[in-house]
Design a protein around this motif. Structure first.
Motif, PDB file in Angstrom:
ATOM      1  N   ASP A 104     -10.519   2.435  -2.490  1.00  0.00           N
ATOM      2  CA  ASP A 104     -10.806   1.965  -3.844  1.00  0.00           C
ATOM      3  C   ASP A 104      -9.770   0.989  -4.371  1.00  0.00           C
ATOM      4  O   ASP A 104      -9.925   0.442  -5.469  1.00  0.00           O
ATOM      5  CB  ASP A 104     -10.892   3.163  -4.804  1.00  0.00           C
ATOM      6  N   TYR A 105      -8.694   0.767  -3.615  1.00  0.00           N
ATOM      7  CA  TYR A 105      -7.620  -0.104  -4.080  1.00  0.00           C
ATOM      8  C   TYR A 105      -7.246  -1.088  -2.974  1.00  0.00           C
ATOM      9  O   TYR A 105      -7.511  -0.845  -1.796  1.00  0.00           O
ATOM     10  CB  TYR A 105      -6.373   0.711  -4.466  1.00  0.00           C
ATOM     11  N   GLY A 106      -6.616  -2.193  -3.361  1.00  0.00           N
ATOM     12  CA  GLY A 106      -6.068  -3.096  -2.372  1.00  0.00           C
ATOM     13  C   GLY A 106      -4.909  -2.435  -1.652  1.00  0.00           C
ATOM     14  O   GLY A 106      -4.217  -1.575  -2.217  1.00  0.00           O
ATOM     15  N   PHE A 107      -4.681  -2.823  -0.395  1.00  0.00           N
ATOM     16  CA  PHE A 107      -3.638  -2.155   0.370  1.00  0.00           C
ATOM     17  C   PHE A 107      -2.256  -2.384  -0.229  1.00  0.00           C
ATOM     18  O   PHE A 107      -1.408  -1.485  -0.217  1.00  0.00           O
ATOM     19  CB  PHE A 107      -3.654  -2.638   1.826  1.00  0.00           C
ATOM     20  N   SER A 108      -2.012  -3.553  -0.783  1.00  0.00           N
ATOM     21  CA  SER A 108      -0.711  -3.808  -1.415  1.00  0.00           C
ATOM     22  C   SER A 108      -0.529  -2.930  -2.649  1.00  0.00           C
ATOM     23  O   SER A 108       0.592  -2.492  -2.951  1.00  0.00           O
ATOM     24  CB  SER A 108      -0.582  -5.286  -1.799  1.00  0.00           C
ATOM     25  N   GLU A 109      -1.615  -2.631  -3.365  1.00  0.00           N
ATOM     26  CA  GLU A 109      -1.543  -1.715  -4.503  1.00  0.00           C
ATOM     27  C   GLU A 109      -1.225  -0.299  -4.026  1.00  0.00           C
ATOM     28  O   GLU A 109      -0.462   0.431  -4.679  1.00  0.00           O
ATOM     29  CB  GLU A 109      -2.860  -1.710  -5.276  1.00  0.00           C
ATOM     30  N   ALA A 110      -1.813   0.081  -2.912  1.00  0.00           N
ATOM     31  CA  ALA A 110      -1.527   1.396  -2.351  1.00  0.00           C
ATOM     32  C   ALA A 110      -0.055   1.510  -1.953  1.00  0.00           C
ATOM     33  O   ALA A 110       0.594   2.531  -2.199  1.00  0.00           O
ATOM     34  CB  ALA A 110      -2.428   1.669  -1.142  1.00  0.00           C
ATOM     35  N   ILE A 111       0.485   0.442  -1.361  1.00  0.00           N
ATOM     36  CA  ILE A 111       1.896   0.436  -0.984  1.00  0.00           C
ATOM     37  C   ILE A 111       2.774   0.610  -2.231  1.00  0.00           C
ATOM     38  O   ILE A 111       3.743   1.380  -2.233  1.00  0.00           O
ATOM     39  CB  ILE A 111       2.261  -0.867  -0.262  1.00  0.00           C
ATOM     40  N   GLY A 112       2.431  -0.096  -3.307  1.00  0.00           N
ATOM     41  CA  GLY A 112       3.178   0.060  -4.553  1.00  0.00           C
ATOM     42  C   GLY A 112       3.097   1.473  -5.086  1.00  0.00           C
ATOM     43  O   GLY A 112       4.080   2.027  -5.586  1.00  0.00           O
ATOM     44  N   ALA A 113       1.920   2.086  -4.955  1.00  0.00           N
ATOM     45  CA  ALA A 113       1.751   3.470  -5.413  1.00  0.00           C
ATOM     46  C   ALA A 113       2.575   4.434  -4.565  1.00  0.00           C
ATOM     47  O   ALA A 113       3.123   5.414  -5.090  1.00  0.00           O
ATOM     48  CB  ALA A 113       0.272   3.848  -5.363  1.00  0.00           C
ATOM     49  N   TYR A 114       2.676   4.172  -3.261  1.00  0.00           N
ATOM     50  CA  TYR A 114       3.511   5.017  -2.407  1.00  0.00           C
ATOM     51  C   TYR A 114       4.972   4.971  -2.876  1.00  0.00           C
ATOM     52  O   TYR A 114       5.664   6.005  -2.907  1.00  0.00           O
ATOM     53  CB  TYR A 114       3.464   4.552  -0.944  1.00  0.00           C
ATOM     54  N   ILE A 115       5.437   3.770  -3.211  1.00  0.00           N
ATOM     55  CA  ILE A 115       6.824   3.615  -3.660  1.00  0.00           C
ATOM     56  C   ILE A 115       7.059   4.372  -4.956  1.00  0.00           C
ATOM     57  O   ILE A 115       8.079   5.068  -5.119  1.00  0.00           O
ATOM     58  CB  ILE A 115       7.162   2.116  -3.834  1.00  0.00           C
ATOM     59  N   VAL A 116       6.125   4.283  -5.897  1.00  0.00           N
ATOM     60  CA  VAL A 116       6.260   4.997  -7.167  1.00  0.00           C
ATOM     61  C   VAL A 116       6.285   6.509  -6.927  1.00  0.00           C
ATOM     62  O   VAL A 116       7.095   7.233  -7.515  1.00  0.00           O
ATOM     63  CB  VAL A 116       5.111   4.619  -8.123  1.00  0.00           C
TER      64      VAL A 116
END
Length: 431
Positions: A104-116
């Motif tokens: 449901d999200y772009g992969f770069s957004e997922a990476i940012g969410a992992y960092i958070v």
């Protein structure tokens, strides 16, 4: 408990000869089996999530590289530093969560969410809040969570024996023969017997292997409120409740005194650093930690840290050649891995069940609550996307509070009744 706890409380010894003197075949094999179990089962969840998200082979291989190498480095360093068997792996419930939301999200957004998620976990870890919450829960309830996590893996052995009586059944027999004749090497002997029987029975395939280093792919993270709410928050919850909590309990049940701030903050830092390469979460292992913390790793608890360190080395090596290793594990029958995991976790399950039935200062209410915890945890339920260990702790704590409050009131009533006759005559006398 004093031997194990003392093993982790002397502080780090930096002399390499001391480490080499502690190395044993059983500990190294325990580390290998822990990594093998991780690759044979939990890794498949990552591959399924990557496929559903539409990731290309390069990014999928990078994801496997990141969780493997990140877990290996942290597990190796923490095991050597603390002299405790610290087993680090990736979040299995976190990967299962991503099966439903990653697309449901772009992969770069997922990476940012992992960092958070990693940064939020770091705050919880450094503050010591998570460790304090665990310390407030009665020990039988925490032991029941661990037993509930381990029980399905041990029960799966029976099904594996029915499906493959020669390979899985022979492996189980070899394990118990080893426990009788050479208990220190029972698990390695069972593994060797299982592999040989799978080859003899023709159930092992001939893999087409090509040795090639995996090249990690760096993805620049982007941050969005939607991805943070949809990925970061639930990922943090399932990782802390479903992995780090049982991981700490496993170490304590085995007699160690883990420094929760050090161990959890180390895994969270690794989560942040390896997130741009695809790692969703790195955390303490729970199930495979039982393989390295138990007597099968070494009879001397002070030398079991070698199993954690060896697991770290194997994780790094497997991560560097992740594609080759995955092909190799695909060549052996699944029943062999299932049976191997079950027998390797028998000791840990036995220890957690004994702790679960030891009320200690908590009284019988703790055992009743622990039974509820065991049932809920072993059920595998995951409402709201949160895994069963969280609900098991919640249910057990609620039952424990309910029973202790009810019994406290019942004890208070007779006490008040006994004091009443003494109060009334005193009042009448004053009149």
């Amino acid at each position: 408990m004093s031997n194990q706890a003392g093993a982790g409380g002397r502080g780090p010894r930096t002399r390499l000869p001391g480490v080499l003197g502690d190395v044993s075949v059983s500990a190294v094999c325990a580390g290998f089996i822990a990594v093998a179990v991780s690759y044979a089962g939990p890794m498949l969840v990552i591959l399924q999530a990557a496929e559903r998200a539409g990731l290309d082979p390069a990014r999928t291989a990078s994801w496997v590289w990141a969780v493997s190498v990140g877990s290996g480095i942290v597990g190796l360093l923490l095991s050597l530093f603390t002299r405790q068997p610290v087993v680090v792996a990736w979040s299995v419930p976190g990967a299962a969560l991503l099966l439903t939301v990653l697309g449901d999200y772009g992969f770069s957004e997922a990476i940012g969410a992992y960092i958070v998620a990693g940064l939020l976990g770091l705050v919880l870890s450094l503050s010591g809040l998570f460790g304090k919450l665990l310390a407030a829960v009665p020990r039988p309830i925490l032991a029941a969570v661990l037993a509930g996590v381990l029980l399905p893996f041990v029960l799966n052995v029976t099904q594996a024996v029915l499906v493959s009586p020669v390979v899985a059944g022979g492996l189980v027999v070899a394990y118990f023969v080893g426990r009788r004749l050479f208990p220190k090497y029972a698990v390695p002997a069972a593994l060797v017997a299982g592999v040989l029987l799978s080859v003899i029975a023709g159930q092992a395939q001939s893999p087409d292997l090509s040795l090639a280093l995996t090249v990690p792919v760096f993805t620049v993270p982007t941050f969005s409120i939607q991805a943070i709410m949809g990925i970061s928050v639930p990922l943090l919850i399932v990782t802390m409740a479903g992995q780090n909590g049982p991981g700490l309990v496993m170490m304590r049940t085995s007699g160690y005194e883990p420094n929760d701030r050090l161990l959890l903050s180390g895994t969270c830092v690794a989560s942040v650093l390896f997130a741009p390469f695809g790692s969703h979460a790195i955390n303490l292992a729970a199930i495979t930690a039982g393989i390295c913390c138990g007597r099968e790793a070494h009879e001397d608890p002070a030398k079991r840290y070698i199993a954690g360190a060896a697991g770290g080395v194997f994780f790094i090596g497997f991560g560097l050649f992740s594609a080759t290793i995955l092909d190799l594990f695909a060549a052996v029958p699944g029943e062999l891995i299932t049976a191997m995991a079950g027998v390797a976790l028998l000791g840990a399950l036995q220890g957690s069940l004994l702790d679960m039935l030891d009320a200690g200062r908590h009284g019988p209410s703790a055992i009743e609550a622990a039974v509820v915890t065991l049932i809920v945890t072993a059920s595998g339920i995951a409402p709201l996307g949160i895994v069963s260990p969280f609900w098991g702790v919640l249910a057990g704590a609620a039952v424990y509070l309910l029973l202790t409050v009810a019994r406290g009131r019942r004890r208070a009533r007779p006490a008040a009744g006994r004091s009443l006759p003494a109060v009334i005559p005193a009042g009448e006398a004053r009149k």
